[in-house]
Structure formats: C-alpha cells, structure tokens
Scaffold this motif. Structure first.
Motif, short mmCIF file in Angstrom:
data_model
loop_
_atom_site.label_atom_id
_atom_site.label_comp_id
_atom_site.label_asym_id
_atom_site.label_seq_id
_atom_site.Cartn_x
_atom_site.Cartn_y
_atom_site.Cartn_z
N SER A 111 0.82 -1.21 0.00
CA SER A 111 0.00 0.00 0.00
C SER A 111 0.85 1.26 0.00
CB SER A 111 -0.93 0.00 1.21
OG SER A 111 -0.18 -0.03 2.43
N THR A 112 2.06 1.17 0.54
CA THR A 112 2.97 2.32 0.54
C THR A 112 3.70 2.45 -0.79
OG1 THR A 112 3.31 2.13 2.93
CG2 THR A 112 4.94 3.39 1.69
N LEU A 113 4.22 1.33 -1.28
CA LEU A 113 5.02 1.36 -2.50
C LEU A 113 4.18 1.69 -3.73
CD1 LEU A 113 7.39 -1.71 -1.98
CD2 LEU A 113 7.91 0.70 -1.65
N THR A 114 2.92 1.25 -3.76
CA THR A 114 2.10 1.50 -4.94
C THR A 114 1.81 2.99 -5.14
OG1 THR A 114 0.13 1.02 -3.60
CG2 THR A 114 1.00 -0.76 -4.97
N LYS A 115 1.94 3.79 -4.11
CA LYS A 115 1.76 5.23 -4.27
C LYS A 115 2.88 5.84 -5.13
CE LYS A 115 -0.58 5.73 0.19
NZ LYS A 115 -0.52 6.29 1.56
N VAL A 116 4.07 5.26 -5.03
CA VAL A 116 5.21 5.79 -5.78
C VAL A 116 5.12 5.42 -7.26
CG1 VAL A 116 7.73 6.01 -5.76
CG2 VAL A 116 6.52 5.46 -3.66
N LEU A 117 4.31 4.41 -7.58
CA LEU A 117 4.16 4.01 -8.98
C LEU A 117 3.56 5.12 -9.84
CD1 LEU A 117 2.85 0.34 -8.58
CD2 LEU A 117 5.11 1.07 -9.36
N VAL A 118 3.00 6.14 -9.20
CA VAL A 118 2.44 7.27 -9.96
C VAL A 118 3.53 8.00 -10.74
CG1 VAL A 118 2.69 9.03 -8.16
CG2 VAL A 118 0.77 9.17 -9.76
N LEU A 119 4.79 7.80 -10.39
CA LEU A 119 5.90 8.40 -11.13
C LEU A 119 5.90 7.94 -12.59
CD1 LEU A 119 8.81 8.18 -8.53
CD2 LEU A 119 7.55 10.21 -9.24
N HIS A 120 5.31 6.80 -12.87
CA HIS A 120 5.20 6.35 -14.26
C HIS A 120 4.32 7.29 -15.07
CE1 HIS A 120 7.31 2.46 -14.36
NE2 HIS A 120 6.99 2.38 -13.08
N LEU A 121 3.31 7.85 -14.44
CA LEU A 121 2.46 8.84 -15.11
C LEU A 121 3.24 10.10 -15.42
CD1 LEU A 121 -0.81 8.42 -13.01
CD2 LEU A 121 -0.41 7.59 -15.32
N VAL A 122 4.13 10.49 -14.50
CA VAL A 122 4.97 11.67 -14.71
C VAL A 122 5.91 11.44 -15.88
CG1 VAL A 122 6.70 13.18 -13.66
CG2 VAL A 122 4.81 12.31 -12.27
N ALA A 123 6.56 10.28 -15.91
CA ALA A 123 7.47 9.96 -17.01
C ALA A 123 6.74 9.94 -18.35
CB ALA A 123 8.15 8.61 -16.76
N PHE A 124 5.52 9.41 -18.35
CA PHE A 124 4.73 9.37 -19.58
C PHE A 124 4.36 10.79 -20.03
CE2 PHE A 124 0.31 9.29 -21.32
CZ PHE A 124 0.64 8.82 -22.58
N GLY A 125 4.00 11.65 -19.09
CA GLY A 125 3.65 13.03 -19.44
C GLY A 125 4.82 13.79 -20.05
N ILE A 126 6.02 13.60 -19.49
CA ILE A 126 7.20 14.28 -20.03
C ILE A 126 7.52 13.74 -21.42
CG2 ILE A 126 9.65 14.76 -19.68
CD1 ILE A 126 9.19 14.44 -16.69
N ALA A 127 7.41 12.42 -21.60
CA ALA A 127 7.66 11.83 -22.92
C ALA A 127 6.65 12.32 -23.94
CB ALA A 127 7.62 10.31 -22.82
N LEU A 128 5.42 12.54 -23.51
CA LEU A 128 4.38 13.04 -24.41
C LEU A 128 4.71 14.45 -24.89
CD1 LEU A 128 1.74 11.92 -25.56
CD2 LEU A 128 0.53 13.10 -23.72
N LEU A 129 5.24 15.28 -23.98
CA LEU A 129 5.68 16.62 -24.38
C LEU A 129 6.84 16.55 -25.37
CD1 LEU A 129 5.55 18.57 -20.99
CD2 LEU A 129 4.12 18.96 -23.00
N SER A 130 7.75 15.62 -25.12
CA SER A 130 8.89 15.45 -26.02
C SER A 130 8.42 15.04 -27.41
CB SER A 130 9.85 14.40 -25.46
OG SER A 130 10.92 14.17 -26.34
N PHE A 131 7.44 14.15 -27.47
CA PHE A 131 6.90 13.73 -28.76
C PHE A 131 6.22 14.89 -29.49
CE2 PHE A 131 3.15 12.27 -31.17
CZ PHE A 131 3.80 11.59 -32.18
N ALA A 132 5.50 15.73 -28.72
CA ALA A 132 4.83 16.88 -29.34
C ALA A 132 5.84 17.82 -29.97
CB ALA A 132 4.00 17.61 -28.28
#
Length: 229
Positions: A109-130
């Motif tokens: 339950s604690t570690l799964t909160k940090v998995l949200v960093l994958h959304l951050v990495a995806f958002g930055i990659a999406l900007l790079s693609f744009a």
C-alpha cells in the motif's frame, strides 16, 4: 527534404512514449501488462481443479487484476493511486490467501503510491513527442525542446525502472517470508520501461546527428554557385 535522422528521432520518441503509456496505464486498463504477479498457491480463494492454472493477482500502476480460478474469470479493481491488496477481499468469500497477509499489504500500500511516477514519465515523454512532431514539420527550435524533454523523460524512466526493481524485490521478499504462500514473478512492465528508457536515450543523439549533418552538407544553391566558377 526531411532528414533520415529526424524520421528516426520522431519514431524513437513515439515508440518510447507509447511504451511508457502502456506501463502508466497497465492493469487494470492494459490487462496483459503488469509489474508483478503473485501466484496465490495454497490460498483459500481457489476452488479450481488440479489441472487448471494457479490463481494469481497482477499489480499495476493504478490497481490490480486477479483471477482466482473460481469460474468468474479475470476481475480488476477500480483505478486509484496507492491501492491496497486487501481490496481483493471484495472478490472472494472467506479469508485472504496467505500471500496477501497484513505483512505484504503494509508494504504494498505504501510502494504503490510511488508508482504514480510512471504517469509523470509518460507526461514528459508526451511533451517530447509533441515537440519532435513540430520539429519534424519544420520548426528547428522544436528539436532543441524535444531533445531537452527527451533527456528529462529518459531520466524519469531510468528512475522509475530502478524503483520498479526495488518494488519487485521488496514484495517478493515479503511474500517469501509468509509461510505457505505463493511466489512473486516479475512482470513485463519492467522490460517495457527499460526499452522506453533506451529509446529516449538514443533520440537526443539522433537529433544531434541530424543537426550536425545538416550543417555540414552543402545546399543545392551552393553547388550551383560553385559550378559557375
């Protein structure tokens, strides 16, 4: 004429963005992509025959999916940040399997909160693609922005990949500590994250090569002027 390095750069960042998107929205959305699978052997939830596959639970970024081999097929949790594996109790009658005891749940339950960093990495990659797409259409400054965001996205992908390895090892250790429990198996989401990082590492190099070769190759007008003399 568009250079081959721009084409490869755009394809590279597009591939990395797609991979990070699949990882960011894996189970319960992309049900075949997950970080970790816990085999629920010796669990009270299973009423399957001996020749059927083992009941399991797959952990993702925003939730989990489980197949208890009880005839109801694959069932998934709702999507939210920082889920708890005790939520699987809504899918079973009786106590939780040994692999999902409080010892495992407290860590998960604690570690799964940090998995949200994958959304951050995806958002930055999406900007790079744009920016890469805008640069592909002819805006030279966009290539620089794309290279910068590729670097940020690549760094973020590397960080979350390292965390994913730690996440897997910690959960695996906790599951193995529990008597009569199942086993933790590494999921394909970790490999997809690694491939995405490699692509984001290569992309800035491709853009740099494109700018270097673009500066060194003379234009057609230069050849015409030289031909006159």
């Amino acid at each position: 004429m568009v250079s081959w390095t721009k084409i490869l750069g755009l394809a590279s960042v597009a591939g990395a963005t797609a991979l990070l998107g699949m990882v960011a929205f894996n189970v319960p959305y992309f049900k075949s992509v997950y970080f970790l699978r816990i085999d629920l052997v010796n669990g009270t939830a299973s009423t399957a025959a001996a020749n059927q596959s083992t009941p399991f639970v797959d952990l993702g970024t925003l939730g989990f999916c489980t197949n208890l081999q009880d005839g109801r097929g694959l069932q998934c949790s709702s999507s939210h940040v920082g889920y708890n594996l005790s939520e699987i109790s809504t899918f079973i009658n009786g106590t939780l399997p040994p692999a999902l005891t409080a010892n495992v749940n407290a860590v998960a339950s604690t570690l799964t909160k940090v998995l949200v960093l994958h959304l951050v990495a995806f958002g930055i990659a999406l900007l790079s693609f744009a920016f890469a797409f805008i640069g592909f259409l002819g805006a030279p400054l966009a290539d620089c922005f794309s290279s910068c965001f590729c670097g940020f996205a690549g760094s973020a992908a590397l960080v979350v990949f390292i965390f994913d390895i730690a996440f897997f090892e910690i959960i695996k250790h906790r599951v193995q500590e529990t008597a009569n429990s199942g086993a933790a198996v590494m999921g394909n989401a970790l490999y997809l994250t690694l491939f995405a990082w490699l692509l984001l590492f290569i992309t800035p190099l491709l853009f740099l090569l494109g700018r270097c070769f673009g500066c060194c190759i003379p234009s057609g007008s230069d050849h015409e002027r030289k031909g006159r003399y």
